[in-house]
Design a protein around this motif. Structure first.
Motif, PDB file in Angstrom:
ATOM      1  N   LEU A 145       0.790  -1.081   0.122  1.00  0.00           N
ATOM      2  CA  LEU A 145       0.055  -0.147   0.031  1.00  0.00           C
ATOM      3  C   LEU A 145       0.918   1.024   0.037  1.00  0.00           C
ATOM      4  CD1 LEU A 145      -2.750   1.504   0.368  1.00  0.00           C
ATOM      5  CD2 LEU A 145      -2.481   1.365   2.914  1.00  0.00           C
ATOM      6  N   GLU A 146       0.478   2.032  -0.865  1.00  0.00           N
ATOM      7  CA  GLU A 146       1.185   3.539  -0.816  1.00  0.00           C
ATOM      8  C   GLU A 146      -0.143   4.522  -0.446  1.00  0.00           C
ATOM      9  OE1 GLU A 146       4.345   5.497  -3.529  1.00  0.00           O
ATOM     10  OE2 GLU A 146       2.320   5.969  -4.481  1.00  0.00           O
ATOM     11  N   LEU A 147       0.289   5.067   0.595  1.00  0.00           N
ATOM     12  CA  LEU A 147      -0.840   5.940   1.182  1.00  0.00           C
ATOM     13  C   LEU A 147      -0.114   7.458   1.156  1.00  0.00           C
ATOM     14  CD1 LEU A 147      -3.425   6.342   2.552  1.00  0.00           C
ATOM     15  CD2 LEU A 147      -2.249   5.882   4.826  1.00  0.00           C
ATOM     16  N   LEU A 148      -0.996   8.304   0.379  1.00  0.00           N
ATOM     17  CA  LEU A 148      -0.520   9.603   0.369  1.00  0.00           C
ATOM     18  C   LEU A 148      -1.655  10.509   1.006  1.00  0.00           C
ATOM     19  CD1 LEU A 148       1.504  11.242  -1.835  1.00  0.00           C
ATOM     20  CD2 LEU A 148      -0.500  11.468  -3.388  1.00  0.00           C
ATOM     21  N   ILE A 149      -0.988  11.265   2.042  1.00  0.00           N
ATOM     22  CA  ILE A 149      -1.703  11.932   2.625  1.00  0.00           C
ATOM     23  C   ILE A 149      -1.405  13.669   2.440  1.00  0.00           C
ATOM     24  CG2 ILE A 149      -2.141  12.884   5.203  1.00  0.00           C
ATOM     25  CD1 ILE A 149      -2.950   9.914   4.895  1.00  0.00           C
TER      26      ILE A 149
END
Length: 380
Positions: A145-149
């Motif tokens: 998972l790549e989580l971009l905040i």
């Protein structure tokens, strides 16, 4: 302890499976890159699915929160639509704020099971801390998972841009909870800062210092003037009309902007090789367009070929800057839409487009045309 060891073993087996899967797709990627450079059609390999335009922020640069959410695809309809699509290398789930949908974990699970991606990418404003943490913990962790905040400044500046008095406190709590669990949960955590004005540019350095103790990478995006996607008007074409054209959302002092881009370029040295390559490619293009009106680089666009976008109601638009629809997955099959005369008409429009510089369009185009590997000049 036993459960933790079993979970780690499960992830290791899963990661090995996905590495083998990635190696198996490499020849197809090279073939499709050749086809892209020849402007030939083909099936998509990357999906950007806007799960809803609904949003709990009120961002100054975005109309998403003003847009209706009635008619969003149900989970059953999403499952039916995804069953018609080919396997995807990357699935990007975005909004609005995707986590405002209570069934977001189920949507992500359907996407992973049916489309077998090598990477799941999720963008979020980080307001809904518990939902986001629970999703990261309980999802299928065999798929990275790549989580971009999204964080657009420090403290009150972020609150101002996001239109919420609790934006900063909420997102910072989310980052502090997620940062220590990245390796355990097979995820990469990234902060994305959209610069909309001169003050936001000054906050790049401040935000970098806040993030340093958490060791969270910090990416920079310059807000463009208008989006066809996040716009109350539909069937809208706001793409650049001339090569090298890029209109910023706000007024940015050229000298300060140049220093900002220099800082961001220096910071890429801390990134892994592939990310460093992609980020430098984006920064090179934005600098050339803003300061020199020069379309360099300018990869062949993969909208409606390797890159498929789906709107919340099942519409398939052309691209980020052209919301003209080629079909609807609620009413038509994917095969019917992809081979339709209307889709071919819009592909011709894409081929004739002088080229935008939105990172979410540019990086897929650079990857699937192999333009990303083109050597950069010593200095633009």
């Amino acid at each position: 302890m036993y459960e933790a060891l079993m979970a780690a073993s499960h992830r290791s087996i899963g990661n090995l499976r996905y590495r083998v899967q990635a190696a198996g797709r490499a020849p197809g990627w090279i073939r499709d890159a050749w086809r892209t450079r020849k402007r030939r059609d083909g099936l998509p390999r990357l999906l950007t699915y806007t799960v809803t335009f609904g949003c709990n922020a009120r961002c100054v640069m975005c109309d998403s929160w003003k847009m209706p959410t009635e008619g969003d695809l149900t989970l059953k309809e999403i499952r039916h639509a995804f069953a018609q699509l080919p396997p995807m290398d990357v699935i990007r789930l975005t909004g609005g704020e995707p986590l405002v949908r209570i069934d977001f974990p189920e949507i992500a699970d359907v996407a992973v099971k049916q489309l077998r991606p090598l990477l799941l990418h999720v963008t979020s404003n980080g307001f809904l801390t518990k939902r986001l943490v629970d999703f990261c913990q309980y999802r299928d962790q065999r798929v990275p998972l790549e989580l971009l905040i999204s964080v657009d400044g420090v403290e009150e500046k972020h609150n101002q841009i996001r239109g919420s008095s609790h934006a900063w406190s909420s997102v910072w709590k989310t980052l502090e909870m997620l940062a220590p669990r990245r390796r355990e949960w097979n995820m990469k955590l990234v902060v994305n800062q959209t610069v909309v004005d001169a003050e936001g540019a000054e906050h790049y350095r401040k935000l970098r210092e806040w993030l340093r103790p958490l060791k969270i990478p910090h990416h920079l995006v310059i807000a463009y003037d208008t989006s066809a996607t996040y716009n109350l008007k539909r069937d809208l074409d706001v793409a650049p009309k001339e090569p090298g054209e890029f209109l910023t959302f706000g007024d940015l002092d050229p000298a300060k902007l140049e220093r900002l881009l220099d800082d961001a370029l220096q910071d890429t040295a801390q990134l892994p090789w592939a990310e460093r390559l992609a980020k430098r490619y984006y920064l090179r293009g934005i600098r050339n367009r803003i300061f020199h009106q020069r379309p360099n680089p300018n990869p062949p666009c993969v909208a409606l070929t390797r890159h498929l976008r789906i709107f919340p109601n099942g519409d398939i638009p052309t691209c980020q800057f052209n919301s003209r629809v080629v079909g609807n997955l609620r009413q038509q099959s994917f095969e019917e839409i992809w081979s339709a005369a209307r889709t071919e008409e819009m592909r011709q429009w894409v081929n004739a487009c002088p080229g935008c510089w939105a990172e979410c369009e540019v990086v897929p185009s650079a990857v699937y045309s192999l333009d990303l590997l083109r050597p950069a000049p010593s200095r633009n």
